[in-house]
Design a protein around this motif. Structure first.
Motif, PDB file in Angstrom:
ATOM      1  N   GLN A 164      -6.869  18.861   6.911  1.00 58.80           N
ATOM      2  CA  GLN A 164      -8.158  18.173   6.869  1.00 58.80           C
ATOM      3  C   GLN A 164      -8.750  18.317   5.476  1.00 58.80           C
ATOM      4  N   ASP A 167     -13.169  13.942   5.263  1.00 62.73           N
ATOM      5  CA  ASP A 167     -13.146  13.338   6.591  1.00 62.73           C
ATOM      6  C   ASP A 167     -11.754  12.861   6.988  1.00 62.73           C
ATOM      7  N   GLU A 168     -10.765  13.109   6.120  1.00 64.08           N
ATOM      8  CA  GLU A 168      -9.418  12.615   6.368  1.00 64.08           C
ATOM      9  C   GLU A 168      -8.534  13.691   7.014  1.00 64.08           C
TER      10      GLU A 168
END
Length: 310
Positions: A164, A167-168
């Motif tokens: 992570q 936000d990906e």
């Protein structure tokens, strides 16, 4: 114009009758004589033109014109491929193996195969390079089997964890290389590594905790803090703060607390193990409120007991 023979040769003059002296007659240039003789033979009927010679000549002209146009337009390869496909070398069967994560649709699209594709003009090396560019494909083998089959064997990457970053969410290999964005939940059981640079140290750090399997089994996420140290988020939400060095000492302390006092089962928010000489435990807001109330109630009770005794 005239013609005359001398010693088996014919001389063509420019007058209307045969010349008496061939040396005095006007003689045609050598390159023109063959064509002139053919023209005279056609005129005299000594040479017969084949019945369909005109049609053949016209078709030859059209064919030559078409070929010239294909060359100028750069369509020679496409025409040749369509021709070989039409005579039985079209790709009718594609056999794919080793594709656990890569769909066959993606494979066919990457190769650009259609109904006119010919196995003769398919470059196995070029096809392999295009397949390797797919996210999951680490290596590939492409084999042409005449007259109409292409065999493809893929060697795919292995997902080690989820990274992570912001936000990906991305799937990563054990060495930290990114495979592809996380798109579904079938990889939810993989360990989660959070933070910039976490993917590069993920496997090495997780390996350090393998000596405490009971604790490690409850880790929900490994959080890299500032690229220097790690926090552990447990499956019940408790955060364990580890030091930069001597992680083994901190893990031993945590394991002992869990065995003796079930510290990870309590209503706490964090267990801070960063200092070598102390362990700090922070309660959750609800637990802190209940503790404060209990302390206040105990103080009131003690005060009443003291007043009665007085």
């Amino acid at each position: 114009m005239f013609a005359m023979r001398r010693r088996g040769r014919v001389y063509y003059g420019l007058g209307g009758a045969a010349a008496s002296d061939p040396d005095a007659a006007g003689v045609l240039p050598r390159p023109v004589r063959r064509a002139f003789r053919l023209a005279v033979s056609l005129a005299n009927g000594r040479v017969t033109i084949p019945r369909f010679a005109g049609i053949a000549a016209a078709m030859s002209l059209f064919a030559a014109t078409g070929l010239y146009g294909m060359v100028l337009g750069g369509h020679t390869g496409a025409v040749a491929e369509a021709t070989t496909s039409a005579i039985g070398f079209s790709i009718d069967n594609v056999k794919v193996s080793g594709n656990l994560q890569t769909s066959e649709i993606d494979i066919l699209q990457q190769l650009g195969l259609d109904g006119s594709s010919s196995v003769v003009f398919l470059s196995a090396a070029s096809a392999r390079e295009r397949l390797i560019s797919l996210p999951w494909v680490e290596n590939a083998e492409v084999r042409k089997v005449y007259p109409s089959t292409v065999e493809i064997k893929l060697f795919e990457r292995t997902a080690y964890g989820i990274w992570q970053h912001g936000d990906e969410l991305s799937l990563i290999e054990k060495d930290g290389k990114v495979i592809a964005p996380l798109r579904d939940n079938k990889f939810a059981s993989l360990p989660l590594f959070v933070g910039d640079g976490a993917q590069l140290e993920a496997a090495a750090f997780a390996e350090q905790l393998s000596n405490w399997p009971d604790v490690q089994a409850r880790i929900k996420a490994y959080i890299c803090v500032g690229g220097r140290r790690w926090d552990l988020r447990m499956d019940n939400g408790v955060v364990v703060r580890l030091p930069e060095e001597n992680i083994a000492r901190a893990m031993h302390t945590l394991s002992t607390l869990e065995q003796d006092q079930q510290v990870l089962e309590r209503d706490i928010e964090t267990v801070d193990l960063r200092l070598p000489d102390r362990t700090t435990i922070q309660l959750t807001e609800g637990a802190a409120a209940r503790r404060d109330k209990a302390v206040a109630d105990r103080a009131k009770m003690l005060k009443k007991l003291m007043e009665k005794g007085a």
